[in-house]
Motif scaffolding. Structure first.
Motif, PDB file in Angstrom:
ATOM      1  N   UNK A   1       0.916  -1.346   0.394  1.00 23.70           N
ATOM      2  CA  UNK A   1       0.638  -0.122  -0.429  1.00 23.70           C
ATOM      3  C   UNK A   1       0.524   1.849   0.166  1.00 23.70           C
ATOM      4  N   UNK A   2       0.647   2.406  -0.602  1.00 23.89           N
ATOM      5  CA  UNK A   2       1.496   3.588  -0.558  1.00 23.89           C
ATOM      6  C   UNK A   2       0.974   4.081   0.647  1.00 23.89           C
ATOM      7  N   UNK A   3       1.817   5.385   0.847  1.00 25.61           N
ATOM      8  CA  UNK A   3       1.577   5.881   2.222  1.00 25.61           C
ATOM      9  C   UNK A   3       2.773   6.943   1.767  1.00 25.61           C
ATOM     10  N   UNK A   4       1.261   7.829   2.046  1.00 28.83           N
ATOM     11  CA  UNK A   4       2.105   9.361   1.963  1.00 28.83           C
ATOM     12  C   UNK A   4       2.777   9.903   3.456  1.00 28.83           C
ATOM     13  N   UNK A   5       3.575  10.788   3.474  1.00 30.34           N
ATOM     14  CA  UNK A   5       4.411  11.548   4.357  1.00 30.34           C
ATOM     15  C   UNK A   5       4.747  13.060   3.636  1.00 30.34           C
ATOM     16  N   UNK A   6       4.548  14.150   4.707  1.00 31.25           N
ATOM     17  CA  UNK A   6       4.984  15.211   4.330  1.00 31.25           C
ATOM     18  C   UNK A   6       6.432  15.934   4.312  1.00 31.25           C
ATOM     19  N   UNK A   7       6.940  14.207   4.753  1.00 30.54           N
ATOM     20  CA  UNK A   7       8.692  14.955   4.442  1.00 30.54           C
ATOM     21  C   UNK A   7       8.944  13.851   5.054  1.00 30.54           C
ATOM     22  N   UNK A   8      10.909  13.595   4.584  1.00 25.74           N
ATOM     23  CA  UNK A   8      11.469  13.224   4.513  1.00 25.74           C
ATOM     24  C   UNK A   8      12.338  13.115   5.986  1.00 25.74           C
ATOM     25  N   UNK A   9      12.079  11.860   6.389  1.00 25.05           N
ATOM     26  CA  UNK A   9      12.517  11.974   7.958  1.00 25.05           C
ATOM     27  C   UNK A   9      13.441  10.680   7.601  1.00 25.05           C
ATOM     28  N   UNK A  10      14.021  11.091   9.250  1.00 25.46           N
ATOM     29  CA  UNK A  10      15.186  10.285   9.458  1.00 25.46           C
ATOM     30  C   UNK A  10      15.447   8.472   9.010  1.00 25.46           C
ATOM     31  N   UNK A  11      14.081   7.500   9.116  1.00 26.55           N
ATOM     32  CA  UNK A  11      14.217   6.725   8.388  1.00 26.55           C
ATOM     33  C   UNK A  11      14.299   6.536   6.737  1.00 26.55           C
ATOM     34  N   UNK A  12      13.894   6.888   6.129  1.00 30.16           N
ATOM     35  CA  UNK A  12      13.001   7.326   4.985  1.00 30.16           C
ATOM     36  C   UNK A  12      15.173   8.466   4.630  1.00 30.16           C
ATOM     37  N   UNK A  13      15.548   9.191   5.038  1.00 27.82           N
ATOM     38  CA  UNK A  13      16.779   9.319   4.496  1.00 27.82           C
ATOM     39  C   UNK A  13      17.960   8.146   4.753  1.00 27.82           C
ATOM     40  N   UNK A  14      17.727   7.256   5.399  1.00 28.39           N
ATOM     41  CA  UNK A  14      19.173   5.990   6.290  1.00 28.39           C
ATOM     42  C   UNK A  14      18.228   5.532   4.608  1.00 28.39           C
ATOM     43  N   UNK A  15      17.076   5.254   4.310  1.00 28.01           N
ATOM     44  CA  UNK A  15      16.903   4.272   3.152  1.00 28.01           C
ATOM     45  C   UNK A  15      17.245   4.753   1.742  1.00 28.01           C
ATOM     46  N   UNK A  16      17.672   6.161   1.785  1.00 31.65           N
ATOM     47  CA  UNK A  16      17.764   6.721   0.286  1.00 31.65           C
ATOM     48  C   UNK A  16      19.667   6.997   0.451  1.00 31.65           C
ATOM     49  N   UNK A  17      19.847   6.801   1.481  1.00 35.04           N
ATOM     50  CA  UNK A  17      21.546   6.616   1.628  1.00 35.04           C
ATOM     51  C   UNK A  17      22.317   5.214   1.316  1.00 35.04           C
ATOM     52  N   UNK A  18      20.795   4.304   1.738  1.00 31.52           N
ATOM     53  CA  UNK A  18      21.474   2.727   1.508  1.00 31.52           C
ATOM     54  C   UNK A  18      21.316   2.342   0.113  1.00 31.52           C
ATOM     55  N   UNK A  19      20.745   2.864  -0.825  1.00 31.54           N
ATOM     56  CA  UNK A  19      20.094   2.732  -2.161  1.00 31.54           C
ATOM     57  C   UNK A  19      21.647   2.923  -3.043  1.00 31.54           C
TER      58      UNK A  19
END
Length: 185
Positions: A1-19
């Protein structure tokens, strides 16, 4: 399921850093949709709602043309190793011309003043929606290494050769839209 967020939180920033790769998608109302792969080493999350990436010379400059004409940009990451997830950053962007004071400030503050060969502009994205989805359909891959082809190509051309190439290939999109790559100011 798609889940919206208003901003890039620490968890998503970490995900970006691992790609290892991300994709940009842009278009205008009347243009073709452009999707381009990029290596994540050039991307920086500089704020919870702002990302930039250092864009290098390529065979076209569609993103800059689309941003100049329309401004919409989507950046997508998808996990090709580890737990599945797709992350999309939606917003409005702009191209920051190489050699401008803003470019130099970004290069200094977010890239340690280091500019790779062939750097052509910084793409800035003001993120207005962050969305994750499952990524269950994304295949698993093993990352070997980054390619050296772009470095070798730009180094072989040298600064003058890259300038000539940009004037020949990067001043307008495939649909004839101006990129603004050599505009002053």
């Amino acid at each position: 399921m798609a889940k919206p967020f208003e901003s890039i939180d620490a968890r998503l920033k970490d995900f970006i850093g691992r790609q290892h790769i991300f994709f940009t998608a842009s278009a205008t109302v009347d243009s073709r949709v452009n999707i381009s792969p990029r290596e994540t080493g050039c991307l920086r999350v500089i704020h919870a709602n702002t990302v930039v990436y250092l864009d290098r010379t390529g065979s076209g400059n569609e993103t800059a043309a689309h941003l100049r004409a329309d401004g919409r940009l989507t950046i997508m990451f998808c996990a090709v190793e580890g737990p599945p997830m797709i992350l999309r950053l939606y917003g409005r962007g702009r191209a920051i011309r190489r050699g401008s004071s803003e470019y130099e400030n970004i290069l200094t503050s977010h890239y340690g003043g280091s500019e790779p060969s062939g750097a052509r502009q910084v793409i800035w994205l003001d993120v207005d929606l962050v969305q994750t989805s499952c990524g269950f359909g994304v295949p698993l891959f093993d990352h070997k290494t980054e390619r050296s082809s772009l470095d070798q190509w730009t180094d072989s051309k040298g600064p003058d050769g890259i300038e000539i190439y940009r004037r020949e290939k990067n001043t307008s999109s495939m649909d004839g839209l101006p990129t603004g790559i050599f505009d002053e100011g």
